[in-house]
Design a protein around this motif. Sequence first.
Motif, mmCIF file in Angstrom:
data_model
loop_
_atom_site.group_PDB
_atom_site.id
_atom_site.type_symbol
_atom_site.label_atom_id
_atom_site.label_comp_id
_atom_site.label_asym_id
_atom_site.label_seq_id
_atom_site.Cartn_x
_atom_site.Cartn_y
_atom_site.Cartn_z
ATOM 1 N N ASP A 165 0.960 -1.115 -0.175
ATOM 2 C CA ASP A 165 0.044 -0.187 -0.105
ATOM 3 C C ASP A 165 0.985 1.090 -0.173
ATOM 4 O O ASP A 165 1.947 1.215 0.741
ATOM 5 C CB ASP A 165 -0.923 -0.048 1.328
ATOM 6 C CG ASP A 165 -1.808 1.416 1.175
ATOM 7 O OD1 ASP A 165 -1.479 2.050 2.026
ATOM 8 O OD2 ASP A 165 -2.898 1.262 0.566
ATOM 9 N N GLU A 166 0.505 2.355 -0.714
ATOM 10 C CA GLU A 166 1.211 3.405 -0.745
ATOM 11 C C GLU A 166 1.585 4.294 0.461
ATOM 12 O O GLU A 166 2.390 4.836 0.582
ATOM 13 C CB GLU A 166 0.512 4.378 -1.852
ATOM 14 C CG GLU A 166 -0.702 5.125 -1.506
ATOM 15 C CD GLU A 166 -1.770 4.301 -2.011
ATOM 16 O OE1 GLU A 166 -3.072 4.595 -1.731
ATOM 17 O OE2 GLU A 166 -1.543 3.135 -2.479
ATOM 18 N N GLY A 167 0.625 3.809 1.541
ATOM 19 C CA GLY A 167 0.745 4.595 2.843
ATOM 20 C C GLY A 167 1.793 3.700 3.727
ATOM 21 O O GLY A 167 2.213 4.071 4.742
ATOM 22 N N GLN A 168 2.059 2.382 3.119
ATOM 23 C CA GLN A 168 3.086 1.577 4.047
ATOM 24 C C GLN A 168 4.580 1.419 3.303
ATOM 25 O O GLN A 168 5.433 0.975 3.961
ATOM 26 C CB GLN A 168 2.380 0.292 4.142
ATOM 27 C CG GLN A 168 1.087 0.201 4.541
ATOM 28 C CD GLN A 168 1.165 0.871 6.182
ATOM 29 O OE1 GLN A 168 1.979 0.350 6.844
ATOM 30 N NE2 GLN A 168 0.021 1.502 6.421
ATOM 31 N N LEU A 207 -16.207 -2.416 -3.447
ATOM 32 C CA LEU A 207 -15.189 -3.025 -3.514
ATOM 33 C C LEU A 207 -13.978 -2.268 -2.784
ATOM 34 O O LEU A 207 -13.772 -1.166 -2.701
ATOM 35 C CB LEU A 207 -14.583 -3.268 -5.146
ATOM 36 C CG LEU A 207 -15.802 -3.839 -5.943
ATOM 37 C CD1 LEU A 207 -15.087 -3.555 -7.382
ATOM 38 C CD2 LEU A 207 -15.958 -5.277 -5.609
ATOM 39 N N ARG A 208 -13.038 -3.170 -1.999
ATOM 40 C CA ARG A 208 -11.960 -2.691 -1.337
ATOM 41 C C ARG A 208 -10.763 -3.770 -1.667
ATOM 42 O O ARG A 208 -10.858 -4.781 -1.771
ATOM 43 C CB ARG A 208 -12.267 -2.763 0.055
ATOM 44 C CG ARG A 208 -13.092 -1.715 0.644
ATOM 45 C CD ARG A 208 -13.054 -1.504 2.142
ATOM 46 N NE ARG A 208 -11.956 -1.114 2.694
ATOM 47 C CZ ARG A 208 -11.689 -1.182 3.900
ATOM 48 N NH1 ARG A 208 -12.887 -1.457 5.068
ATOM 49 N NH2 ARG A 208 -10.366 -0.583 4.611
ATOM 50 N N PHE A 209 -9.598 -2.868 -1.766
ATOM 51 C CA PHE A 209 -8.566 -3.611 -2.384
ATOM 52 C C PHE A 209 -7.768 -4.508 -1.175
ATOM 53 O O PHE A 209 -7.628 -5.730 -1.493
ATOM 54 C CB PHE A 209 -7.318 -2.719 -2.521
ATOM 55 C CG PHE A 209 -6.165 -3.207 -3.412
ATOM 56 C CD1 PHE A 209 -6.103 -3.524 -4.791
ATOM 57 C CD2 PHE A 209 -5.070 -3.665 -2.423
ATOM 58 C CE1 PHE A 209 -4.901 -4.170 -5.144
ATOM 59 C CE2 PHE A 209 -3.942 -4.301 -2.973
ATOM 60 C CZ PHE A 209 -3.704 -4.482 -4.541
ATOM 61 N N ASP A 210 -7.856 -3.923 0.021
ATOM 62 C CA ASP A 210 -7.228 -4.727 1.347
ATOM 63 C C ASP A 210 -7.897 -3.890 2.295
ATOM 64 O O ASP A 210 -8.595 -3.005 2.322
ATOM 65 C CB ASP A 210 -5.969 -5.119 1.335
ATOM 66 C CG ASP A 210 -5.089 -3.657 1.320
ATOM 67 O OD1 ASP A 210 -5.605 -2.779 1.511
ATOM 68 O OD2 ASP A 210 -3.878 -4.046 0.888
ATOM 69 N N ARG A 211 -7.501 -4.391 3.629
ATOM 70 C CA ARG A 211 -8.100 -3.806 4.894
ATOM 71 C C ARG A 211 -7.524 -2.304 5.229
ATOM 72 O O ARG A 211 -7.991 -1.561 5.668
ATOM 73 C CB ARG A 211 -7.771 -4.466 6.102
ATOM 74 C CG ARG A 211 -8.639 -5.455 6.548
ATOM 75 C CD ARG A 211 -9.065 -6.515 5.633
ATOM 76 N NE ARG A 211 -10.117 -7.288 6.088
ATOM 77 C CZ ARG A 211 -10.534 -8.365 5.206
ATOM 78 N NH1 ARG A 211 -10.247 -8.514 3.917
ATOM 79 N NH2 ARG A 211 -11.615 -9.230 5.869
ATOM 80 N N GLY A 255 -8.614 2.943 2.112
ATOM 81 C CA GLY A 255 -9.764 3.491 2.528
ATOM 82 C C GLY A 255 -10.473 4.736 1.492
ATOM 83 O O GLY A 255 -11.062 5.477 1.942
ATOM 84 N N LEU A 256 -9.981 4.379 0.186
ATOM 85 C CA LEU A 256 -10.537 5.339 -0.795
ATOM 86 C C LEU A 256 -11.954 5.277 -1.117
ATOM 87 O O LEU A 256 -12.488 6.657 -1.118
ATOM 88 C CB LEU A 256 -9.925 4.934 -2.165
ATOM 89 C CG LEU A 256 -8.514 5.348 -2.249
ATOM 90 C CD1 LEU A 256 -8.005 4.848 -3.785
ATOM 91 C CD2 LEU A 256 -8.240 7.064 -2.176
ATOM 92 N N GLN A 257 -12.619 4.360 -0.994
ATOM 93 C CA GLN A 257 -14.337 4.382 -1.226
ATOM 94 C C GLN A 257 -14.788 5.138 0.032
ATOM 95 O O GLN A 257 -15.706 5.946 -0.094
ATOM 96 C CB GLN A 257 -14.619 2.824 -1.270
ATOM 97 C CG GLN A 257 -14.425 2.237 -2.545
ATOM 98 C CD GLN A 257 -12.922 1.830 -2.640
ATOM 99 O OE1 GLN A 257 -12.551 1.832 -3.840
ATOM 100 N NE2 GLN A 257 -12.269 1.552 -1.511
ATOM 101 N N TRP A 265 -13.702 -8.073 -0.934
ATOM 102 C CA TRP A 265 -12.141 -7.768 -0.835
ATOM 103 C C TRP A 265 -11.464 -8.459 -1.992
ATOM 104 O O TRP A 265 -11.692 -9.578 -2.281
ATOM 105 C CB TRP A 265 -11.590 -8.450 0.586
ATOM 106 C CG TRP A 265 -12.292 -7.874 1.727
ATOM 107 C CD1 TRP A 265 -13.589 -8.548 2.332
ATOM 108 C CD2 TRP A 265 -12.140 -6.702 2.507
ATOM 109 N NE1 TRP A 265 -13.858 -7.883 3.287
ATOM 110 C CE2 TRP A 265 -13.134 -6.600 3.403
ATOM 111 C CE3 TRP A 265 -11.432 -5.826 2.296
ATOM 112 C CZ2 TRP A 265 -12.993 -5.610 4.239
ATOM 113 C CZ3 TRP A 265 -11.532 -4.736 3.260
ATOM 114 C CH2 TRP A 265 -12.389 -4.503 4.309
ATOM 115 N N VAL A 266 -10.802 -7.404 -2.717
ATOM 116 C CA VAL A 266 -10.361 -7.992 -3.890
ATOM 117 C C VAL A 266 -8.821 -7.280 -4.352
ATOM 118 O O VAL A 266 -8.586 -6.377 -4.748
ATOM 119 C CB VAL A 266 -11.255 -7.469 -5.250
ATOM 120 C CG1 VAL A 266 -10.526 -7.821 -6.684
ATOM 121 C CG2 VAL A 266 -12.505 -7.631 -5.138
#
Length: 316
Positions: free
Chosen positions: A145-148, A210-214, A217-219, A237-238
């Motif tokens: 994730d871009e935040g990680q 849809l969410r990429f992972d946990r 938080g974009l949606q 979760w995709v």
Amino acid sequence: MTEKLVFLHWVKQHFIMLDYPSLAAVAAVIREGTFERAAAVLGHTPSAVSQRVRGLEERLGAILIQRGQPCRPTDLGRKLCDHVDRVRLLEQDLGPDLGRDGILSGSTATVAIAVNADSMATWFVRAAADFAHQTAVTLDLRLDDEGQTANRLRSGEVLAAVSSHSAPIPGCRTIKLGTLRYVACASPAFMARHLSEGFSVEMLAAAPSLRFDRRDGLQARWLREIHGTELGKTVHWVPSTQGFLDFGLAGVGWGMHPVQLVRQHLEAERLVELPPGVTIGVPLYWTVARLHAKTLIRLTQAVQDAATRELQVRDV
């Protein structure tokens, strides 16, 4: 004493023990996961690789590799592997001047980079291609994730990272790249099923998303910032950029997609905006180790050039 100071103190005490052919064997096992694959890469027998690793561990008095399937590095093993990567890059600059006397001669220089999946699927491939055409150095890309991604740089696991954080990291420099724009989309079939009477914030919030992972938080951010409401509980979760898009096209749920990935689908009406003309952006930064290696300079230039061309995208 901080962990970094402890490690530097250890290196000062044991520098004379750093046998680079053995370090190369340790790094190969860590990269490849098994002694057999490491032996194939190095052109040695598994027994020879094992002897080099074991001999270095005995001289240092520390375990460097946790044997298993796959083999995993200890903290010290990881630090030494990262050290090998840096030495290879510096040797790359010297090139023919080292001849066969380079301490890691015959090995291939590799740059480990942390990058987020959406950048990989949109603009970063152009940067990687431009860099690959200029040099024989290989890339070792770590998806996160871009935040990680910045955390991987702080730990020394990678030499550079595409991140959403502008905060300085000791020993690194940070360059603003631009903004990756996202648009909320759903398929016509999804619209007919969940928003048949027209766009409604309340109905969309309650519809499957849809969410990429946990950590995605974009949606929720889009609903909160643009429409002042919260995301519903029905979530698929995709964890794949292409899968995320395919699920959207199939009408499984609505989600936020990079503008570059969905522009053609919107034009062909395979996807519909929710509502039109409203996007949000994720600022991206390039953070790279301050290592005086020409390879990193070339890589940074390739990344900046690609970002200039690809990230300055107009809203749909």
